[in-house]
Scaffold this active site. Structure first.
Site, PDB file in Angstrom:
ATOM      1  N   ASP A 164       0.809  -1.222   0.000  1.00 20.55           N
ATOM      2  CA  ASP A 164       0.000   0.000   0.000  1.00 20.55           C
ATOM      3  C   ASP A 164       0.846   1.279   0.000  1.00 20.55           C
ATOM      4  O   ASP A 164       0.308   2.368   0.080  1.00 20.55           O
ATOM      5  CB  ASP A 164      -0.951   0.007   1.213  1.00 20.55           C
ATOM      6  CG  ASP A 164      -2.040   1.064   1.083  1.00 20.55           C
ATOM      7  OD1 ASP A 164      -2.593   1.205  -0.013  1.00 20.55           O
ATOM      8  OD2 ASP A 164      -2.323   1.755   2.072  1.00 20.55           O
ATOM      9  N   CYS A 167     -23.510   4.584  -0.867  1.00 20.06           N
ATOM     10  CA  CYS A 167     -22.281   5.306  -0.495  1.00 20.06           C
ATOM     11  C   CYS A 167     -22.633   6.639   0.174  1.00 20.06           C
ATOM     12  O   CYS A 167     -23.368   7.452  -0.394  1.00 20.06           O
ATOM     13  CB  CYS A 167     -21.432   5.568  -1.733  1.00 20.06           C
ATOM     14  SG  CYS A 167     -19.966   6.587  -1.405  1.00 20.06           S
ATOM     15  N   CYS A 199     -15.243  10.310  -0.797  1.00 19.90           N
ATOM     16  CA  CYS A 199     -15.237   9.061  -0.033  1.00 19.90           C
ATOM     17  C   CYS A 199     -15.080   9.358   1.462  1.00 19.90           C
ATOM     18  O   CYS A 199     -14.149  10.056   1.865  1.00 19.90           O
ATOM     19  CB  CYS A 199     -14.092   8.182  -0.513  1.00 19.90           C
ATOM     20  SG  CYS A 199     -13.835   6.695   0.473  1.00 19.90           S
TER      21      CYS A 199
END
Length: 303
Positions: free
Chosen positions: A120, A184, A200
């Site tokens: 990551d 979402c 987000c």
């Protein structure tokens, strides 16, 4: 050698391992440039396009990329106020430890073996690599999905100079039920296999800069003070998934960050206590801010 690699990975309880080609990734270049043009980047990504497309820049002589998945699901916890990926120790640490063990195994087996390990934090696109390595398929929400663990998986990879034969990407996608699009909190899932990361909630909970009114409204949509699990939790591919077999993600679990504790310790003490947790990297202030916004919202609802 590839079979020996897979057998060794089994000893580490790594079930998902595949090989991605060494690039260049021209297909990804088009995808990434399109995201940049639309402003769908948040700054946490590697912004040097050349590094994202040409693995040779990061490891001269690269001939393949070993990609591994690390499942982390330990069940749904109603009391949690942090994302599932943070329940256990920091996945960066755990994945890197296992990837280093794989690399050490290959150093002993292959003369002149060179490598670089990433979890990551590398320049390449982890999910793109996992797809190229045949380990899963893309969901509308941008996640890589597996049959056994759904999308509750971390991704790590090893750039190396051995020509392992690449695996083939899976020719399939998610059900495209669009539930993640509808649910979402920030309307960040766009319905075309891309997301707007600036909308987000997970990104907003990690954002150090001042929050906009839109950010604050998105933050208030549910009680998690770090991360967001909505698009994964509503996904039908994540129903009845298996829990992780990796002991490292089942030990020393913590489902809550306590506000009173936050207020009673310094940032230095916060880092000391939680340096092995994935939510510690931005420090105490960001989580405290999130907590107070969400706490105030619940207090107002009670009134």
């Amino acid at each position: 050698m590839k079979e020996q690699l897979k057998e060794f990975c089994k000893t580490l309880n790594i079930e998902y391992i595949g090989i991605a080609p060494p690039g260049p990734y021209y297909e990804f270049e088009k995808i990434w440039k399109n995201k940049i043009e639309k402003g769908h980047v948040c700054g946490f990504e590697e912004m040097d396009i050349e590094k994202r497309v040409y693995p040779e820049i990061t490891l001269p002589g690269v001939k393949s990329v070993i990609v591994c998945l690390f499942p982390y699901f330990v069940g749904h916890k109603e009391e949690a106020n942090i994302s599932k990926y943070t329940f256990g120790r920091d996945y960066h640490i755990i994945a890197r430890e296992k990837l280093e063990k794989i690399a050490e195994f290959l150093v002993d087996k292959i003369e002149g073996f060179k490598y670089k390990v990433f979890s990551d934090t590398g320049p390449l696109a982890d999910r793109y690599l996992a797809h190229q390595a045949g380990l899963g398929f893309f969901g509308i929400n941008g996640h890589i999905i597996t049959d056994k663990y759904g999308s509750y998986v971390f991704i790590g990879y090893i750039l190396n100079n051995y020509p392992f034969e690449p695996d083939k990407p899976q020719d399939r996608t998610c059900y495209q039920c669009f539930t993640c699009v509808k649910k979402c909190p920030g309307c960040a899932v766009l319905g075309d296999f891309t997301i707007d990361p600036l909308r987000c909630k997970s990104y907003i909970t990690q954002k150090k800069r001042e929050l906009s009114e839109r950010d604050i409204e998105i933050l208030k949509k549910h009680k998690l003070v770090w991360g967001c699990d909505v698009c994964q939790d509503v996904c039908p591919h994540n129903k009845k998934v298996a829990e992780t077999i990796l002991d490292e993600f089942k030990e020393d679990l913590k489902f809550n960050i306590d506000y009173e504790e936050l207020m009673s310790i310094s940032n230095k003490e916060f880092i000391r206590r939680y340096r092995d947790r994935a939510y510690s990297w931005q420090g105490k202030a960001v989580i405290t801010r999130n907590y107070e916004i969400i706490k105030n919202m619940y207090d107002e609802d009670k009134d």
